[in-house]
Design a protein around this motif. Sequence first.
Motif, PDB file in Angstrom:
ATOM      1  N   ARG A 186      43.771  37.827  44.357  1.00  0.00           N
ATOM      2  CA  ARG A 186      43.390  39.026  44.264  1.00  0.00           C
ATOM      3  C   ARG A 186      41.896  39.043  43.211  1.00  0.00           C
ATOM      4  NH1 ARG A 186      49.332  41.993  44.633  1.00  0.00           N
ATOM      5  NH2 ARG A 186      49.791  40.443  43.280  1.00  0.00           N
ATOM      6  N   SER A 187      40.757  40.508  43.827  1.00  0.00           N
ATOM      7  CA  SER A 187      40.507  40.534  42.922  1.00  0.00           C
ATOM      8  C   SER A 187      39.716  41.825  43.293  1.00  0.00           C
ATOM      9  CB  SER A 187      38.856  39.170  43.870  1.00  0.00           C
ATOM     10  OG  SER A 187      37.780  39.537  43.320  1.00  0.00           O
ATOM     11  N   HIS A 205      44.160  40.808  52.761  1.00  0.00           N
ATOM     12  CA  HIS A 205      45.245  39.963  52.631  1.00  0.00           C
ATOM     13  C   HIS A 205      45.222  38.311  52.687  1.00  0.00           C
ATOM     14  CE1 HIS A 205      41.049  39.341  55.041  1.00  0.00           C
ATOM     15  NE2 HIS A 205      41.486  37.681  54.848  1.00  0.00           N
ATOM     16  N   CYS A 206      44.425  38.808  51.103  1.00  0.00           N
ATOM     17  CA  CYS A 206      43.938  37.752  50.588  1.00  0.00           C
ATOM     18  C   CYS A 206      44.863  37.802  49.159  1.00  0.00           C
ATOM     19  CB  CYS A 206      42.357  37.593  49.727  1.00  0.00           C
ATOM     20  SG  CYS A 206      41.576  36.646  52.162  1.00  0.00           S
ATOM     21  N   LEU A 207      45.640  36.983  49.115  1.00  0.00           N
ATOM     22  CA  LEU A 207      47.044  37.124  47.794  1.00  0.00           C
ATOM     23  C   LEU A 207      47.190  36.079  46.635  1.00  0.00           C
ATOM     24  CD1 LEU A 207      49.948  39.546  50.118  1.00  0.00           C
ATOM     25  CD2 LEU A 207      47.712  40.058  48.523  1.00  0.00           C
ATOM     26  N   ASP A 250      37.796  33.314  54.723  1.00  0.00           N
ATOM     27  CA  ASP A 250      36.894  34.238  53.485  1.00  0.00           C
ATOM     28  C   ASP A 250      37.901  34.991  52.620  1.00  0.00           C
ATOM     29  OD1 ASP A 250      39.701  35.159  55.304  1.00  0.00           O
ATOM     30  OD2 ASP A 250      38.970  37.092  55.397  1.00  0.00           O
ATOM     31  N   CYS A 251      38.801  34.217  52.605  1.00  0.00           N
ATOM     32  CA  CYS A 251      39.559  34.039  51.161  1.00  0.00           C
ATOM     33  C   CYS A 251      39.639  32.863  50.207  1.00  0.00           C
ATOM     34  CB  CYS A 251      41.727  33.846  51.486  1.00  0.00           C
ATOM     35  SG  CYS A 251      42.387  35.302  52.635  1.00  0.00           S
ATOM     36  N   LEU A 252      39.006  31.768  51.138  1.00  0.00           N
ATOM     37  CA  LEU A 252      38.260  30.608  50.175  1.00  0.00           C
ATOM     38  C   LEU A 252      37.454  30.974  49.513  1.00  0.00           C
ATOM     39  CD1 LEU A 252      37.799  26.898  51.457  1.00  0.00           C
ATOM     40  CD2 LEU A 252      35.799  28.444  50.035  1.00  0.00           C
ATOM     41  N   GLU A 288      36.291  33.796  41.766  1.00  0.00           N
ATOM     42  CA  GLU A 288      37.599  34.402  40.756  1.00  0.00           C
ATOM     43  C   GLU A 288      37.481  32.609  40.221  1.00  0.00           C
ATOM     44  OE1 GLU A 288      39.672  36.941  40.606  1.00  0.00           O
ATOM     45  OE2 GLU A 288      37.915  37.258  41.364  1.00  0.00           O
ATOM     46  N   SER A 289      37.596  31.615  40.781  1.00  0.00           N
ATOM     47  CA  SER A 289      37.844  30.347  39.694  1.00  0.00           C
ATOM     48  C   SER A 289      36.812  31.011  39.320  1.00  0.00           C
ATOM     49  CB  SER A 289      37.921  29.297  41.359  1.00  0.00           C
ATOM     50  OG  SER A 289      37.974  28.334  40.155  1.00  0.00           O
ATOM     51  N   SER A 290      35.546  30.788  39.892  1.00  0.00           N
ATOM     52  CA  SER A 290      34.330  30.614  39.282  1.00  0.00           C
ATOM     53  C   SER A 290      34.048  31.926  38.127  1.00  0.00           C
ATOM     54  CB  SER A 290      33.353  30.604  40.683  1.00  0.00           C
ATOM     55  OG  SER A 290      33.088  30.010  40.781  1.00  0.00           O
TER      56      SER A 290
END
Length: 307
Positions: free
Chosen positions: A10-11, A81-83, A93-95, A101-103
Motif C-alpha cells: 500500500r502506498s 485494491h493493491c494491498l 497497476d499493482c505491480l 515502493e520497492s524502489s
Amino acid sequence: MTFNPDAEIRSDNVSAAGHGGGARSPRGGRARGLKIGGGGGCLLLVIVVIYALMGGNPLDLLGGGTTTPQGPVAEGGSLEHCLDGADANEQDDCLVQATIESSDSLWSQLAPAAGIQFVEPQGRVFDGSVQTGCGGATTDVGPFYCPADATIYVDIAFFDELSGRYGADGGQLAKMYVVAHEYGHHIQHLSGTMRDADRSQTGPQSDAVRLELQADCYAGVWAHHAANTVDEDGNAMLAPLTERDISSALSAASAVGDDHIQGDVAGGQVRPETWTHGSSAQRGAWFTTGYQHGTVQACDTFSADQV
C-alpha cells in the motif's frame, strides 16, 4: 521475479488518474491499445521517438522541456485494491505501485550514501489521458517521468505493446524494468544530472543517450538489490532473481533500443547519428552493469569514454 505475496505494498504516493475512471488491470477490463509503436529512454512511443530523432526534446511534446509546471496535475485516487504482493503478481497497476515502493526502499538508502538528497517520487497510473506538471499527455505516450512534478506516469497498456509489438518476453521483470528505469530518471533529477545533460545532441555517444543508459543502469542497480528491499514491517518485498528474470529484463531493454525501433519496428533505415536513447546492445549492457555492480558509482555513463 515475483513479489512476496505477504509483502505490504500500500502506498501514499502512488495513485490512479485519467479519463474513463483511471487505470484498469488487464484481468479486470479493456486494455486500451497504444497507437503507433515505439519506445525507449522515457519509453515514448513512435510519435515521440520520431520527434526526438529529428532533434526535438520529447518532453516538449508534453509541455515539459523545462521544469516549470505547465498546468494543474490531475487529482488521483488511491489504488485501494493493491494491498499486498499477491495483488502485484496478478495486476499490472499493482505491480507498478509495488515496484515504486520497492524502489523507495532501496533509493532511500543508496541516494544519500551517494550524496543525493532523497525525496520519494509520486507515481500515477493512467488510462487514456492525464494532466501532468509537464502538460497534458495521452495514451500515445508510454511510461515517462515528469521532472516538473517529480512523478512517474505509467499507462499499463504499454506492457502489452512492449511484448506484442516490440518483442519483449512479457515477463514480470520486463515490466518492472520499465518502472525502475523511470525511477532512475527521478534519481537523475534529484542529483542534477538531468538538468546538466545537453540533450540537444544526438548519436550513440551523446548526452541524451548517456542519460538514458544511466537510467537503464540504475534499473539494473534496483534489480541487484530488489530481493533485499523491505516493506514497512521489514518483510522482503521480492523473491530472489533467476537467470530467466534477468533475460526478461534484457529483452525489454533490447525492445526499446533505437536501432530495433528504427529498423525492426518501424521498418526504416537504422541511423545511429539520430539516436537519443541508445542501441539494444548499449541498453542491455548498461542494465547488466548496474545489476552486476549494484552501485551508483558504476552507472557514471558521463565519465565513460565510450558507452
